[in-house]
Scaffold this active site. Structure first.
Site, PDB file in Angstrom:
ATOM      1  N   LYS A  72       0.815  -1.309  -0.100  1.00 30.16           N
ATOM      2  CA  LYS A  72      -0.058   0.110   0.162  1.00 30.16           C
ATOM      3  C   LYS A  72       0.739   1.328  -0.054  1.00 30.16           C
ATOM      4  O   LYS A  72       1.891   1.525   0.692  1.00 30.16           O
ATOM      5  CB  LYS A  72      -0.991   0.108   1.321  1.00 30.16           C
ATOM      6  CG  LYS A  72      -2.133  -0.980   1.057  1.00 30.16           C
ATOM      7  CD  LYS A  72      -3.220  -0.625   2.297  1.00 30.16           C
ATOM      8  CE  LYS A  72      -4.360  -1.737   2.252  1.00 30.16           C
ATOM      9  NZ  LYS A  72      -5.139  -1.269   3.570  1.00 30.16           N
ATOM     10  N   GLU A 100     -19.542  -8.515   8.513  1.00 25.31           N
ATOM     11  CA  GLU A 100     -20.809  -8.030   9.491  1.00 25.31           C
ATOM     12  C   GLU A 100     -21.640  -8.932   9.800  1.00 25.31           C
ATOM     13  O   GLU A 100     -22.156  -8.679  10.806  1.00 25.31           O
ATOM     14  CB  GLU A 100     -21.468  -6.777   8.407  1.00 25.31           C
ATOM     15  CG  GLU A 100     -20.776  -5.585   8.122  1.00 25.31           C
ATOM     16  CD  GLU A 100     -19.866  -5.791   6.915  1.00 25.31           C
ATOM     17  OE1 GLU A 100     -19.046  -4.766   6.511  1.00 25.31           O
ATOM     18  OE2 GLU A 100     -19.901  -6.691   6.135  1.00 25.31           O
ATOM     19  N   ARG A 115     -25.866  -5.328   5.214  1.00 27.93           N
ATOM     20  CA  ARG A 115     -25.289  -6.650   4.965  1.00 27.93           C
ATOM     21  C   ARG A 115     -25.646  -7.573   6.046  1.00 27.93           C
ATOM     22  O   ARG A 115     -25.332  -9.034   5.782  1.00 27.93           O
ATOM     23  CB  ARG A 115     -23.664  -6.620   4.701  1.00 27.93           C
ATOM     24  CG  ARG A 115     -23.408  -5.372   3.577  1.00 27.93           C
ATOM     25  CD  ARG A 115     -21.929  -5.564   3.239  1.00 27.93           C
ATOM     26  NE  ARG A 115     -21.553  -6.625   2.148  1.00 27.93           N
ATOM     27  CZ  ARG A 115     -20.244  -6.696   1.880  1.00 27.93           C
ATOM     28  NH1 ARG A 115     -19.494  -5.640   2.035  1.00 27.93           N
ATOM     29  NH2 ARG A 115     -20.073  -7.395   0.783  1.00 27.93           N
TER      30      ARG A 115
END
Length: 647
Positions: free
Chosen positions: A289, A375, A403
């Site tokens: 990253k 979730e 979700r």
């Protein structure tokens, strides 16, 4: 508005590339320079607009390689989530608009089908790319087409169950599907180097695959049990060597790991898997990253999503805050409560910083749980904790809680388990646009029996609602609050436990009643001032609770006023619908009461500055006043305006 790209002196090769067909005219030896220029352009653009930076910088070389090897847009490339798609947008005809990212009327911060043919699937929630890609691959096969389908998914997104459901399905099918696992954090890879690159090229090449197929034909004449044993032994040996046993077990042919920043490694492997004729394949690419930008390399978390920043120093611009953020208020309040109550636990689904639970975790590391992008698991995990007498706070963005709706209903609500839902990013979210707006939580939770729903009008109310959630043990309770800063009210030292289902009168009037749920209360008060200037005395009330509804307050407002306007930052079917339903049940609508509901409009609101979005939605003071005058009718409106002129 179109803004010219960066100076050609900085990006001479990139200036020659408008779309991927231009890129494919270059020589392989030129791609290193192109990638460097693409990284420079990405950094420069995001410094102007803000947005997601680190993820995009990590896939610059991969983006170049994919568009070089594959014939996009006929070949489909699906970017999971879309955080990393800025370099992709620059290479696919959108460079002249890249400095409008996340701005009103500008480019979306995510992939978007309506924006470009090069975005075959819109993505802003994670872990969807493999499912969508498999659907595209099967459709291709049914149509008799030969194009490639590539799903690029990050290691974090691979923590979600949906990704494995898709891989399990794909692994049982013969459809050609290429999955690129962008591994920038998992550390599941053996050392990446020349030997790994050599093995990846060898094992993805036609010679090895042909030999493998011949071997399968030979063992195919043996009894099935022996054939299966030999095949599994070979694949386990290869998996042991390369590290891909898990993916092989799911039915994918595994290649990797390879250095995602080395084009000499990427290009031949991608060409090999492009030309592979059958079945799903997973290419494991290791990236970093923020690659190529030292501030982002040094602090990947702070440069995942950024404000505008100085390219030279990396210093991000920070708005002058006159009040703490709602997220910080929640975190600080929960930390104070947890010091007094060791049963309080905190759960997040891969968003510790976004929900403020990183602060909670520093003080209570053994009582903080980041379950990854999962979730559904987060909610049922919280339910399990609640059965044992703990007080789990499940802090999830409104849009992400969608979700886990089945788990909220079946695993929490039906069992009346006291799970506390801290719903961050409720309402409009500005630059993140419709995919991240918390529009529906009051509507989708409000229809669930025994669910308590609160909405904070300001940061002080959030302190009280957090305290109320701590004290409430009779079943599930949710409290919603927006992104951004509070309104600057005085903050209480200690939160008060609110009486469940009771609102409050904030300002007394006589003719108009404004009943607000949530942080639109401040605009209701402004609207009240404007209405007073028109000679219209206005009561302003804060509902506090969407459920249970304060029926006595609603009936009083209906009985004592000519006009009742409900105001909420949520969709149709929420608080206003609850109020109207109750008024109809008690016959209040038969007595000439004029009722209107101000909600988010039944359209998708694209990204913009928050104040512009509220104006479009009619949820600012001006919009509230207009709704009141509309309810009064033309004659009343004219009279009110005339009265203001005389005054």
């Amino acid at each position: 508005m179109t803004i010219s790209p960066a100076s050609s002196s900085k990006t001479p090769l990139l200036d020659q590339v408008s779309e991927p067909h231009d890129l494919r005219r270059l020589e392989p030896a030129q791609l290193r320079q192109l990638a460097d220029e693409l990284r420079t352009e990405t950094i420069d653009a995001v410094s102007v607009t803000g947005g997601h930076l680190g993820a995009g910088l990590g896939v610059v070389e991969l983006t170049v390689a994919l568009h070089y090897v594959f014939n996009t847009p006929d070949d489909r490339i699906i970017w999971d989530v879309g955080h990393q798609a800025y370099p992709h947008k620059i290479l696919t005809g959108r460079r002249d608009r890249i400095r409008t990212l996340r701005q009103g009327g500008g480019l979306s911060g995510f992939t978007k089908r309506a924006e470009s043919d090069y975005d075959p699937f819109g993505a802003a929630h994670s872990s969807t790319s493999i499912s969508a890609g498999l659907g595209m691959a099967v459709a291709r096969d049914l149509d008799g087409r030969k194009n490639n389908v590539v799903a690029v998914i990050g290691d974090g997104a691979m923590s979600a169950g949906m990704a494995y459901e898709a891989m399990n399905n794909a692994g049982a099918m013969d459809s050609r599907l290429i999955v690129i696992l962008n591994d920038n954090d998992m550390s599941i890879a053996p050392p990446v180097g020349a030997m790994s690159a050599y093995l990846s090229r060898l094992l993805s090449g036609r010679a090895y695959l042909t030999l493998r197929d011949i071997g399968k034909q030979v063992t195919g004449h043996l009894p099935k049990s022996i054939d299966r044993t030999i095949t599994r032994a070979v694949e386990h040996a290869r998996g042991f060597l390369t590290g891909g046993t898990l993916f092989e077990e799911l039915g994918f042919y595994y290649v990797g790991p390879i250095d995602g920043h080395n084009l000499e490694h990427l290009l031949p492997v991608l060409k090999n898997v492009r030309d592979r004729q059958a079945g799903p394949v997973l290419v494991h690419v290791v990236t970093q990253k923020g690659k190529g930008y030292p501030p982002a390399e040094a602090s990947a978390d702070k440069y995942h999503g950024v404000n505008t920043f100085d390219v030279v120093t990396g210093a991000q611009a920070k708005p002058k805050a006159n009040a703490p953020s709602y997220t910080r208020v929640f975190a600080d309040t929960l930390i104070k409560a947890a010091r007094e109550d060791d049963k309080i636990l905190a759960i997040t689904a891969a968003m510790p910083t976004g929900t403020g639970l990183d602060l909670f975790g520093k003080e209570f590391p053994t009582r903080t749980f980041d379950v990854g992008i999962a979730e559904q698991h987060a909610v049922t995990f919280a339910a399990g904790l609640a059965t044992e007498g703990y007080k789990p706070f499940c802090a999830i963005y409104s849009t992400f809680l969608q979700r886990a709706y089945d788990q909220v209903v079946h695993d929490v609500a039906i069992q009346k388990l006291p799970v506390r839902f801290a719903i961050d990013r409720a309402g409009l979210v500005g630059a993140d646009g419709p995919t991240h707006a918390g529009s529906f939580d009051v509507a989708y939770l409000g229809c669930v029996p025994d669910m308590v729903i609160m909405a904070a009008a300001d940061e002080a109310e959030l302190v009280h609602m957090t305290a109320t959630a701590v004290a409430f043990d009779e079943g599930p309770i949710a409290f919603r609050y927006p992104r951004g800063e509070g309104v600057g009210v005085d903050m209480p030292e200690v939160g008060q436990v609110l009486p469940i289902g009771k609102g409050r009168i904030v300002r007394e009037g006589s003719r108009i009643a404004l009943l607000s749920l949530g942080t639109r209360l401040a605009e209701c008060l402004k609207a009240s001032d404007d209405l007073a200037a028109l000679g219209l005395s206005t009561t302003v009330a804060d509902a506090r609770f969407a459920k249970p509804l304060d029926k006595a307050l609603v009936e009083r407002l209906a009985r004592e006023h000519e006009v009742l306007i409900t105001v909420e930052e949520g969709s149709v079917g929420g608080f206003g619908s609850f109020v109207l339903h109750h008024l109809a049940e008690v016959g209040a609508l038969d007595k000439g009461l004029r009722v209107r509901s101000l909600v988010l409009p039944d359209v998708w609101l694209d990204q913009d500055k928050p104040d512009r979005m509220y104006a479009k939605a009619g949820l600012d003071a001006k919009g509230i006043v207009a709704k009141v005058l509309e309810a009064l009718g033309k004659d009343e409106t004219a009279a009110a305006k005339a009265a203001s002129l005389i005054a």
